[in-house]
Write an enzyme that holds these catalytic residues in place. Structure first.
Site, mmCIF file in Angstrom:
data_model
loop_
_atom_site.group_PDB
_atom_site.id
_atom_site.type_symbol
_atom_site.label_atom_id
_atom_site.label_comp_id
_atom_site.label_asym_id
_atom_site.label_seq_id
_atom_site.Cartn_x
_atom_site.Cartn_y
_atom_site.Cartn_z
ATOM 1 N N HIS A 1 -46.280 25.164 -13.046
ATOM 2 C CA HIS A 1 -45.566 24.604 -13.934
ATOM 3 C C HIS A 1 -45.109 23.368 -14.084
ATOM 4 C CE1 HIS A 1 -42.999 25.550 -17.799
ATOM 5 N NE2 HIS A 1 -44.252 25.669 -18.411
ATOM 6 N N TYR B 1 -38.341 26.885 -7.631
ATOM 7 C CA TYR B 1 -38.880 26.287 -8.588
ATOM 8 C C TYR B 1 -38.645 26.547 -9.968
ATOM 9 C CZ TYR B 1 -40.746 23.010 -5.345
ATOM 10 O OH TYR B 1 -40.924 21.775 -4.275
ATOM 11 N N GLY C 1 -35.534 21.514 -12.402
ATOM 12 C CA GLY C 1 -35.827 20.833 -11.241
ATOM 13 C C GLY C 1 -36.435 21.649 -10.213
ATOM 14 N N ASP D 1 -47.522 26.248 -20.445
ATOM 15 C CA ASP D 1 -46.741 27.607 -20.530
ATOM 16 C C ASP D 1 -47.689 28.721 -20.594
ATOM 17 O OD1 ASP D 1 -44.423 25.842 -20.896
ATOM 18 O OD2 ASP D 1 -44.096 26.225 -23.032
#
Length: 138
Positions: free
Chosen positions: A63, A43, A47, A105
């Site tokens: 995330h 991950y 993608g 983030d």
């Protein structure tokens, strides 16, 4: 696909919040941010599919899910405001979309820092072709 993404990042000079995300990762892990995680597991990077390989890869899965829930701006291209205060990342945008991207983030950078002990070099430069298990839902 991931190869194209890293080339694009290099060509555009890591614009927008990708460089900001990298800065957050640097501060929380002491590593070279984006490039330590860009091809990690199933991950981390562009993608993702299959089952996260470890806790570090799960940070990237979460995330990705977080970015998928952001509405009103492109998470990978948006520039937001943030600061570091007493070792903490503080998101400072009034715009709800930019704040949401910053929070995605921030949480991921903290997750990387908390899970550095799970970082396994065997998952660096990991091919998505090796991610064969059924994908999890966000």
């Amino acid at each position: 696909m991931r190869t194209l993404w890293i080339v694009a990042v290099w060509l555009m000079g890591v614009e927008g919040d990708l460089s900001q995300f990298g800065d957050m990762i640097n501060k929380k892990t002491g590593t070279f941010g984006l490039f330590s995680y860009i091809y990690y597991g199933c991950y981390c990077g562009w993608g993702g599919k299959g089952k996260p390989q470890d806790a570090t890869d799960r940070c990237c899965f979460v995330h990705d899910c977080c970015y998928g829930s952001v509405n009103g701006c492109d998470p990978k291209l948006s520039t937001y405001s943030y600061s570091f205060q007493n070792g903490d990342i503080v998101c400072g945008d009034d715009d709800p979309c930019l704040r949401a991207v910053c929070e995605c983030d921030r949480v991921a950078a903290i997750c990387f820092g908390e899970n550095m002990n799970t970082y396994d070099k065997k998952y660096m430069l990991y091919s998505l072709f090796d991610c064969k298990e059924e994908s999890e839902k966000c």
